[in-house]
Design a protein around this motif. Structure first.
Motif, PDB file in Angstrom:
ATOM      1  N   ALA A  61       0.855  -1.239   0.011  1.00 26.10           N
ATOM      2  CA  ALA A  61      -0.067  -0.139  -0.052  1.00 26.10           C
ATOM      3  C   ALA A  61       0.959   1.170   0.084  1.00 26.10           C
ATOM      4  O   ALA A  61       2.169   1.092   0.476  1.00 26.10           O
ATOM      5  N   ASP A  62       0.384   2.508  -0.522  1.00 30.37           N
ATOM      6  CA  ASP A  62       0.998   3.669  -0.432  1.00 30.37           C
ATOM      7  C   ASP A  62       0.526   4.047   1.052  1.00 30.37           C
ATOM      8  O   ASP A  62      -0.409   4.740   0.939  1.00 30.37           O
ATOM      9  N   VAL A  63       1.317   4.116   1.893  1.00 30.87           N
ATOM     10  CA  VAL A  63       0.826   4.661   3.173  1.00 30.87           C
ATOM     11  C   VAL A  63       1.138   6.027   3.589  1.00 30.87           C
ATOM     12  O   VAL A  63       0.813   6.439   4.652  1.00 30.87           O
ATOM     13  N   HIS A  64       1.491   6.642   2.552  1.00 25.13           N
ATOM     14  CA  HIS A  64       1.633   8.138   2.691  1.00 25.13           C
ATOM     15  C   HIS A  64       1.309   9.021   1.537  1.00 25.13           C
ATOM     16  O   HIS A  64       1.932   9.036   0.789  1.00 25.13           O
ATOM     17  N   ALA A  65       0.020   9.098   1.550  1.00 29.62           N
ATOM     18  CA  ALA A  65      -0.589   9.798   0.362  1.00 29.62           C
ATOM     19  C   ALA A  65      -1.692  10.838   0.639  1.00 29.62           C
ATOM     20  O   ALA A  65      -2.807  10.432   1.562  1.00 29.62           O
ATOM     21  N   HIS A  66      -1.567  12.107   0.150  1.00 25.74           N
ATOM     22  CA  HIS A  66      -2.425  12.997   0.476  1.00 25.74           C
ATOM     23  C   HIS A  66      -3.574  13.036  -0.861  1.00 25.74           C
ATOM     24  O   HIS A  66      -3.308  13.100  -1.941  1.00 25.74           O
ATOM     25  N   LEU A  67      -5.007  13.095  -0.331  1.00 30.02           N
ATOM     26  CA  LEU A  67      -5.809  12.924  -1.316  1.00 30.02           C
ATOM     27  C   LEU A  67      -5.926  13.940  -2.415  1.00 30.02           C
ATOM     28  O   LEU A  67      -5.756  13.786  -3.541  1.00 30.02           O
ATOM     29  N   SER A  68      -5.739  15.234  -1.958  1.00 31.02           N
ATOM     30  CA  SER A  68      -5.693  16.467  -2.621  1.00 31.02           C
ATOM     31  C   SER A  68      -4.519  16.380  -3.689  1.00 31.02           C
ATOM     32  O   SER A  68      -4.746  16.908  -4.908  1.00 31.02           O
ATOM     33  N   GLY A  75      -6.462  15.757 -14.199  1.00 32.96           N
ATOM     34  CA  GLY A  75      -7.839  15.389 -13.870  1.00 32.96           C
ATOM     35  C   GLY A  75      -8.473  16.642 -13.108  1.00 32.96           C
ATOM     36  O   GLY A  75      -9.718  16.980 -12.994  1.00 32.96           O
ATOM     37  N   LEU A  76      -7.474  17.259 -12.212  1.00 34.93           N
ATOM     38  CA  LEU A  76      -8.132  18.526 -11.514  1.00 34.93           C
ATOM     39  C   LEU A  76      -8.742  19.582 -12.486  1.00 34.93           C
ATOM     40  O   LEU A  76      -9.484  20.334 -12.030  1.00 34.93           O
ATOM     41  N   PHE A 146      -5.013  25.267  -6.586  1.00 29.85           N
ATOM     42  CA  PHE A 146      -6.052  24.252  -7.273  1.00 29.85           C
ATOM     43  C   PHE A 146      -7.029  23.684  -6.216  1.00 29.85           C
ATOM     44  O   PHE A 146      -7.962  22.933  -6.549  1.00 29.85           O
ATOM     45  N   GLY A 147      -7.114  24.432  -5.102  1.00 22.11           N
ATOM     46  CA  GLY A 147      -8.012  23.957  -4.083  1.00 22.11           C
ATOM     47  C   GLY A 147      -9.382  23.828  -4.582  1.00 22.11           C
ATOM     48  O   GLY A 147     -10.094  23.159  -4.053  1.00 22.11           O
ATOM     49  N   ALA A 148      -9.677  25.008  -5.074  1.00 17.69           N
ATOM     50  CA  ALA A 148     -11.404  24.912  -5.482  1.00 17.69           C
ATOM     51  C   ALA A 148     -11.687  23.795  -6.612  1.00 17.69           C
ATOM     52  O   ALA A 148     -12.879  23.729  -6.713  1.00 17.69           O
ATOM     53  N   ALA A 149     -10.523  23.361  -7.102  1.00 17.32           N
ATOM     54  CA  ALA A 149     -10.804  22.240  -8.070  1.00 17.32           C
ATOM     55  C   ALA A 149     -10.921  20.858  -7.502  1.00 17.32           C
ATOM     56  O   ALA A 149     -11.080  19.902  -8.143  1.00 17.32           O
ATOM     57  N   SER A 150     -10.646  20.942  -6.066  1.00 16.77           N
ATOM     58  CA  SER A 150     -10.448  19.465  -5.412  1.00 16.77           C
ATOM     59  C   SER A 150     -11.707  19.035  -4.494  1.00 16.77           C
ATOM     60  O   SER A 150     -11.861  18.660  -3.634  1.00 16.77           O
ATOM     61  N   GLU A 155     -14.898  11.330  -6.584  1.00 18.38           N
ATOM     62  CA  GLU A 155     -14.386  10.947  -7.658  1.00 18.38           C
ATOM     63  C   GLU A 155     -12.786  10.788  -7.556  1.00 18.38           C
ATOM     64  O   GLU A 155     -12.016  10.195  -8.291  1.00 18.38           O
ATOM     65  N   MET A 156     -12.091  11.850  -6.758  1.00 20.12           N
ATOM     66  CA  MET A 156     -10.473  11.666  -6.483  1.00 20.12           C
ATOM     67  C   MET A 156     -10.538  10.209  -5.936  1.00 20.12           C
ATOM     68  O   MET A 156      -9.461   9.582  -6.043  1.00 20.12           O
TER      69      MET A 156
END
Length: 510
Positions: A61-68, A75-76, A146-150, A155-156
């Motif tokens: 697993a990728d145990v260090h991933a920020h969704l945004s 895609g964003l 890009f905050g407003a696009a997340s 879907e993310m």
């Protein structure tokens, strides 16, 4: 429509991974490992075949991933176009319509490809060359752009899960924020108290925190519903990402006022008690920020207190994501040690400046003894901190017996994926197949899925007594082993990975 949009996003993410090879005949397990080692040695200088090998490798697993930061930047941009957002032509900050002077509709990127490329470069590390702006500053500024696009977390999550399954991962852990506005309002209403017990008592009084916990659980419900719809879960042809267990780690913004930081921490711990989908907390935002530096010891003491109050939430901390010149020299001497000893971190994210810690050798020995995993983000550290190759402590951690695994951090912004991190590690540090297999196992071993693991002890990849003496990952485990797998999501994910290792070794054993 959602599924078709997702497919376009995923096509960008996996375009480099379309090669195939014919499976090799199976051999005995011991022979297969040595033959895979020989195969790897034969392809180290062949980028295409090495990429294929790493892509097919079971990677835990990728145990260090920020969704945004994990979603591909285009895609964003697609989300921004669909939502009618505007983009400032100077700062490239996305915002809600109507567009004002100095802004352009994001949808202009569909016809003005140069504009689209400019947005992608501003929102990610693509094509970035340090100059008047450092990699560190460009990276952290991207989130605000890009905050407003997340906004479409479901879907993310779908894109994240689909990519993880395609790369042969067996569980999902993702960091995200929840109810930040409401928790901030509550914290400011309550105010700060240096006594954490009294502050927690005030935050829990009156039911406001309980309402925020309820809202965060409902957020998870809504996001997972959207995610499952995008992946076509439960339908014919469903994306394999549907099958992966998913857990959330609540982000705590370390640059906020102390009462807000503590309130976010309490929310994370309360969520873990109430909802098994939420499993831990982590501090995010630049570790070198003046507020983060000022309050670092305070934050660790807050976590240490909460660890003694709650039993379920895990703690993984960004610590030592620093390099000379980013922070005062004194701060490079204690952050990791303080995270381990006071903050009770079970995992450390980055840990780049460990060599400069007071008593570094003793700290490394302590981390090895306590089985504190380090989440190694090679591309991220190179891009943001300019700590690459021999300057990185990756080898030092391994030599000291500290468990490590490879992670992406923010794959979308950094234009990487977990397979690329394995390629980078193999190429840079001459890793053997046994090394990468251990790191892939470590991701699940130290992951925050609930339940006992498949192994008899941490970092000891000998099967637990219930599953000893039977082929790992086999179709017919004995009754005691089957009971463990049924009762433990962690053991189940590890069993699935072992089955994948068997198939992988059959394929690449010569």
């Amino acid at each position: 429509m959602i599924h078709s949009r997702l497919s376009r996003i995923l096509a960008t993410m996996v375009a480099a991974a379309t090669m195939t090879t014919s499976p090799a005949p199976a051999h005995a397990a011991g022979d297969a490992v040595s033959r895979v080692e020989a195969y790897l040695n034969g392809i180290r200088t062949e980028p295409g075949r090495l990429r294929e090998f790493a892509f097919d490798l079971p990677k835990g697993a990728d145990v260090h991933a920020h969704l945004s930061g994990s979603v591909p930047t285009r895609g964003l941009l697609g989300s921004a176009m669909r939502d009618g957002l505007c983009v400032d032509t100077t700062s490239f900050v996305a915002s809600a319509p109507p567009c004002r002077a100095g802004q352009r509709p994001a949808r202009d990127a569909a016809t003005d490809l140069s504009f689209g490329d400019d947005v992608v470069r501003a929102w990610s590390m693509q094509g970035f060359t340090p100059g008047s702006e450092s990699g560190h500053d460009h990276f952290f500024a991207a989130f605000g752009k890009f905050g407003a696009a997340s906004a479409h977390k479901g879907e993310m999550l779908a894109a994240y899960a689909s990519q993880a399954a395609a790369e042969n991962q067996f569980a999902l852990e993702v960091m995200l924020s929840r109810q930040s506005g409401k928790i901030g309002e509550l914290a400011k209403k309550v105010g700060f108290n240096p006594d954490p017990a009294r502050l927690r008592e005030r935050l829990l009084a009156g039911g406001a925190m309980a309402a925020i916990v309820k809202a965060a659980r409902e957020d998870a419900d809504a996001d997972l519903k959207e995610m499952r719809a995008a992946l076509q879960c439960g339908k014919e042809g469903a994306d394999p990402g549907c099958a992966l267990p998913l857990r959330f780690i609540l982000q705590v913004t370390r640059t906020s006022a102390p009462e807000v930081v503590f309130a976010q921490m309490v929310l994370g711990f309360e969520l873990a008690e109430a909802d098994q989908r939420y499993v831990g907390v982590n501090l995010v935002a630049p570790e070198d920020d003046p507020v983060a530096l000022r309050d670092y010891r305070l934050h660790m003491s807050m976590l240490g207190y909460l660890r003694g109050v709650y039993s379920k939430a895990h703690i993984s901390l960004h610590a030592g994501e620093l390099a000379s010149g980013l922070a005062p020299a004194a701060d490079l001497r204690f952050h990791i040690g303080e995270a381990v000893r006071t903050g009770k971190a079970e995992r450390i994210g980055h840990g780049v400046d460990v060599a400069g810690e007071d008593g570094s050798a003793g700290l490394l020995a302590e981390m090895a003894r306590k089985h504190v995993l380090v989440e190694i983000a090679l591309t991220s550290n190179c891009q943001i901190l300019q700590v690459c190759g021999d300057r990185h402590p990756f080898a030092a951690y391994r030599e000291a017996g500290v468990p490590v695994t490879l992670v992406t951090d923010d794959a979308g912004i950094e234009h990487t994926d977990l397979s690329s991190e394995y390629v980078r590690a193999i190429t840079t540090y001459g890793l053997r197949y046994a090394d990468v297999k251990s790191m892939a196992r470590a991701a699940l071993d130290h992951g925050f899925l609930q339940g006992r693991g498949l192994w008899r002890a941490p970092d000891d990849y000998t099967p637990a007594p219930e599953c000893a003496g039977t082929p790992l990952g086999g179709a017919s485990p004995p009754a005691a082993c089957k009971a463990l797998l049924k009762a433990s999501p962690k053991a189940g994910a590890e069993w699935n990975q072992e089955a994948a290792f068997t198939a992988f070794e059959d394929r690449y054993d010569g």
